[in-house]
Design an enzyme around this catalytic site. Structure first.
Site, mmCIF file in Angstrom:
data_model
loop_
_atom_site.group_PDB
_atom_site.id
_atom_site.type_symbol
_atom_site.label_atom_id
_atom_site.label_comp_id
_atom_site.label_asym_id
_atom_site.label_seq_id
_atom_site.Cartn_x
_atom_site.Cartn_y
_atom_site.Cartn_z
ATOM 1 N N ARG A 25 65.104 41.446 30.113
ATOM 2 C CA ARG A 25 65.816 41.835 31.339
ATOM 3 C C ARG A 25 64.913 41.804 32.572
ATOM 4 O O ARG A 25 65.031 42.650 33.462
ATOM 5 C CB ARG A 25 66.430 43.232 31.194
ATOM 6 C CG ARG A 25 67.614 43.286 30.237
ATOM 7 C CD ARG A 25 68.854 42.682 30.865
ATOM 8 N NE ARG A 25 70.006 42.874 30.000
ATOM 9 C CZ ARG A 25 70.869 43.861 30.138
ATOM 10 N NH1 ARG A 25 70.737 44.720 31.111
ATOM 11 N NH2 ARG A 25 71.878 43.968 29.302
ATOM 12 N N ARG A 29 69.062 44.259 37.837
ATOM 13 C CA ARG A 29 69.376 45.195 38.914
ATOM 14 C C ARG A 29 68.200 45.965 39.489
ATOM 15 O O ARG A 29 68.292 46.486 40.582
ATOM 16 C CB ARG A 29 70.455 46.183 38.450
ATOM 17 C CG ARG A 29 71.822 45.548 38.350
ATOM 18 C CD ARG A 29 72.771 46.446 37.615
ATOM 19 N NE ARG A 29 72.232 46.709 36.289
ATOM 20 C CZ ARG A 29 72.894 47.333 35.332
ATOM 21 N NH1 ARG A 29 74.103 47.782 35.557
ATOM 22 N NH2 ARG A 29 72.341 47.524 34.158
ATOM 23 N N ARG A 38 73.854 39.690 43.993
ATOM 24 C CA ARG A 38 75.021 40.290 43.325
ATOM 25 C C ARG A 38 76.019 40.940 44.283
ATOM 26 O O ARG A 38 77.159 41.164 43.892
ATOM 27 C CB ARG A 38 74.540 41.330 42.308
ATOM 28 C CG ARG A 38 74.441 40.822 40.893
ATOM 29 C CD ARG A 38 75.794 40.702 40.216
ATOM 30 N NE ARG A 38 76.151 41.939 39.522
ATOM 31 C CZ ARG A 38 77.213 42.669 39.799
ATOM 32 N NH1 ARG A 38 78.020 42.301 40.774
ATOM 33 N NH2 ARG A 38 77.467 43.752 39.119
ATOM 34 N N ASP A 74 74.327 35.958 29.577
ATOM 35 C CA ASP A 74 74.569 37.172 28.794
ATOM 36 C C ASP A 74 74.962 36.788 27.370
ATOM 37 O O ASP A 74 75.560 35.726 27.153
ATOM 38 C CB ASP A 74 75.673 38.034 29.413
ATOM 39 C CG ASP A 74 75.612 39.452 28.859
ATOM 40 O OD1 ASP A 74 74.855 40.262 29.409
ATOM 41 O OD2 ASP A 74 76.295 39.732 27.851
ATOM 42 N N TYR A 149 80.596 43.950 19.444
ATOM 43 C CA TYR A 149 81.344 43.917 20.717
ATOM 44 C C TYR A 149 82.761 43.395 20.507
ATOM 45 O O TYR A 149 83.707 43.892 21.108
ATOM 46 C CB TYR A 149 80.603 43.064 21.751
ATOM 47 C CG TYR A 149 79.382 43.768 22.295
ATOM 48 C CD1 TYR A 149 79.497 44.738 23.280
ATOM 49 C CD2 TYR A 149 78.114 43.501 21.802
ATOM 50 C CE1 TYR A 149 78.387 45.415 23.761
ATOM 51 C CE2 TYR A 149 76.993 44.166 22.266
ATOM 52 C CZ TYR A 149 77.134 45.123 23.246
ATOM 53 O OH TYR A 149 76.040 45.802 23.716
HETATM 54 O O1 CP3 Z 1 66.473 38.654 32.399
HETATM 55 C C1 CP3 Z 1 67.055 38.541 31.318
HETATM 56 O O2 CP3 Z 1 66.746 39.212 30.309
HETATM 57 C C2 CP3 Z 1 68.123 37.506 31.146
HETATM 58 C C3 CP3 Z 1 69.477 37.909 31.219
HETATM 59 C C4 CP3 Z 1 70.139 38.808 30.172
HETATM 60 C C5 CP3 Z 1 71.180 39.694 30.523
HETATM 61 N N1 CP3 Z 1 71.674 40.255 29.390
HETATM 62 C C6 CP3 Z 1 71.644 39.929 31.894
HETATM 63 C C7 CP3 Z 1 72.502 41.094 32.192
HETATM 64 C C8 CP3 Z 1 69.971 38.885 28.789
HETATM 65 C C9 CP3 Z 1 68.968 38.188 27.896
HETATM 66 C C10 CP3 Z 1 70.966 39.806 28.312
HETATM 67 C C11 CP3 Z 1 71.148 40.132 26.885
HETATM 68 C C12 CP3 Z 1 72.145 41.150 26.497
HETATM 69 N N2 CP3 Z 1 73.367 41.407 27.063
HETATM 70 C C13 CP3 Z 1 72.013 41.982 25.359
HETATM 71 C C14 CP3 Z 1 70.884 41.945 24.363
HETATM 72 C C15 CP3 Z 1 69.695 42.691 24.837
HETATM 73 C C16 CP3 Z 1 69.878 44.173 24.873
HETATM 74 O O3 CP3 Z 1 69.883 44.701 26.008
HETATM 75 O O4 CP3 Z 1 70.014 44.793 23.827
HETATM 76 C C17 CP3 Z 1 73.154 42.799 25.304
HETATM 77 C C18 CP3 Z 1 73.450 43.856 24.250
HETATM 78 C C19 CP3 Z 1 74.007 42.419 26.374
HETATM 79 C C20 CP3 Z 1 75.361 42.974 26.688
HETATM 80 C C21 CP3 Z 1 75.424 43.580 28.018
HETATM 81 N N3 CP3 Z 1 75.361 42.896 29.213
HETATM 82 C C22 CP3 Z 1 75.572 44.957 28.311
HETATM 83 C C23 CP3 Z 1 75.675 46.061 27.281
HETATM 84 C C24 CP3 Z 1 75.601 45.068 29.702
HETATM 85 C C25 CP3 Z 1 75.870 46.313 30.490
HETATM 86 C C26 CP3 Z 1 74.753 47.231 30.500
HETATM 87 C C27 CP3 Z 1 73.847 46.889 31.612
HETATM 88 O O5 CP3 Z 1 72.619 46.982 31.431
HETATM 89 O O6 CP3 Z 1 74.357 46.598 32.687
HETATM 90 C C28 CP3 Z 1 75.416 43.769 30.252
HETATM 91 C C29 CP3 Z 1 75.327 43.404 31.678
HETATM 92 C C30 CP3 Z 1 74.130 42.622 32.128
HETATM 93 N N4 CP3 Z 1 73.538 41.606 31.450
HETATM 94 C C31 CP3 Z 1 73.452 42.796 33.373
HETATM 95 C C32 CP3 Z 1 72.437 41.830 33.419
HETATM 96 C C33 CP3 Z 1 71.475 41.549 34.537
HETATM 97 C C34 CP3 Z 1 73.815 43.777 34.469
HETATM 98 C C35 CP3 Z 1 74.928 43.153 35.229
HETATM 99 C C36 CP3 Z 1 75.058 43.592 36.648
HETATM 100 O O7 CP3 Z 1 75.739 44.598 36.893
HETATM 101 O O8 CP3 Z 1 74.516 42.904 37.523
#
Ligand code: CP3
Length: 345
Positions: A25, A29, A38, A74, A149
């Site tokens: 990540r 944000r 965003r 994602d 999910y």
């Molecule tokens: O920089 C990076 O790592 C690349 C992008 C990336 C995102 N999600 C962007 C994202 C990667 C590799 C992921 C993987 C991901 N997504 C996982 C596996 C890793 C982990 O955290 O366990 C999972 C379970 C998800 C599912 C997911 N996506 C959730 C549960 C959420 C909401 C929670 C949160 O942190 O916001 C997301 C949203 C998400 N994915 C955001 C980002 C940057 C936030 C979105 C926003 O509001 O801008």
């Protein structure tokens, strides 16, 4: 600029001049420059806009100085491509309003052609490869994590629906896992063909399973994915969150690198997965430590990791939303400094 292949060397267990670093990540944000992108569009709109995905992928490369880039996308994107409705609600995370609860929903699930349904991801990879001087990591969710999910309809704490299906309707559960596995294999293969130089599978939720259930319900699908991807000729990484009790089952997985969370000592993890390389594993909250304590902790982590075949520094999970960006940058700089091998040529 010359290409920095330190990360790829470490993945293959080869000698490196310093411990390579990237952060799960690392785009997101906590970075004001991400927030600015965003403000004008939703998360899903961003994920489907290759030019903007390139921009936010590059933000932490420029700012943090990390040794690898991870594609901005994602793990839930392929579930949408399989036909499941997908939404992201502000402050609540992902919502799948029509989760899979029976045979009819399973039958509606398709195994899509990634080029037709996820071309925007492949386009992002192609564009990124023209810009980057560090390796690009492609990724997908592991089948069990994606299945939770699709069955829960979003994030969960107890995973009751998933376990109910595993134990009360196992054929249905295995059929969902098989379709997700097929989708994941062709999606990751397409990412490698588009230019991804390493592939990481995120198993965020496998750690909720008893060891015997992991072996039976989750591991065979992970094995299948990595075995099928071996001929892509890029390093393969399996990140298993909360996986300390499952690491002793990783031997049969054809990945070169195992990513671990912070609940296990990295040296202990290295022993359990040897001769595989380890990736990890600082607690994301430790970024808030004052600099002297942070430095001490990093020294200890790097020393513990010395017994591994190879080590890629990372956090044990994603960068938290409320992390000061300069702390993330400090960690990257400190790991580079502390791990530098002055007499390596
Ligand atoms: O920089 C990076 O790592 C690349 C992008 C990336 C995102 N999600 C962007 C994202 C990667 C590799 C992921 C993987 C991901 N997504 C996982 C596996 C890793 C982990 O955290 O366990 C999972 C379970 C998800 C599912 C997911 N996506 C959730 C549960 C959420 C909401 C929670 C949160 O942190 O916001 C997301 C949203 C998400 N994915 C955001 C980002 C940057 C936030 C979105 C926003 O509001 O801008």
């Amino acid at each position: 600029m010359t290409f920095n292949d330190t990360f790829l060397k470490a993945c293959m267990g080869r000698p490196v001049e310093y411990t390579p670093v990237w952060l799960m990540r690392q785009a997101g944000r906590y970075l004001p420059q991400y927030q600015r992108v965003r403000t004008n569009l939703s998360f899903l709109e961003l994920c489907k806009n290759p030019e903007l995905c390139v921009e936010v992928t590059l933000q932490p490369i420029d700012y943090l100085g990390v040794d690898a880039a991870i594609l901005f996308s994602d793990i839930l994107i392929p579930l949408e491509a399989m036909g499941l409705a997908l939404e992201f609600h502000e402050g609540r995370g992902p919502v799948l309003p029509e989760p899979i609860h029976g045979k009819a929903a399973l039958d509606r699930l398709i195994v899509p052609d990634p080029r037709e349904t996820m071309g925007f991801v492949l386009k992002t990879i192609e564009l990124l490869r023209r810009e980057l001087s560090v390796p690009l990591i492609g990724f997908a969710g592991a089948p069990f994590t994606c299945a939770t999910y699709s069955i829960e309809g979003g994030s969960s704490k107890v995973f009751w629906e998933t376990k109910k299906m595993m134990f009360a309707a196992p054929e249905l559960f295995h059929a969902i896992m098989a379709k997700i596995t097929q989708t994941t294999i062709s999606y990751l293969r397409a990412q490698a063909e588009a230019g991804a130089q390493a592939l990481q599978l995120f198993d965020s939720w496998a750690g909720i399973l008893a060891p015997g259930d992991y072996r039976h319900y989750a591991l065979p699908y992970v094995e299948q994915i990595f075995t099928q991807l071996r001929d892509c000729a890029v390093p393969l990484i399996y990140f298993i969150n909360n996986g300390a009790t499952l690491l002793n089952q990783c031997e049969s997985i054809a990945a070169q690198v195992i990513g671990v969370d912070w609940r296990v000592n990295i040296g202990e993890a290295a022993r359990l997965v040897s001769p595989k390389v380890v990736q990890g594993n600082l607690d994301p909250a430790a970024l808030l430590l004052p600099e002297p304590q942070l430095r001490t902790r990093l020294e200890a982590l790097l020393a513990d990791a010395e017994q591994a075949t190879g080590h890629i520094f990372n956090l044990g999970h994603g960068v938290n939303h409320f992390t000061p960006p300069e702390k993330a940058k400090l960690v990257v700089d400190l790991v580079h400094q502390l791990s530098a091998q002055p007499d390596h040529h």
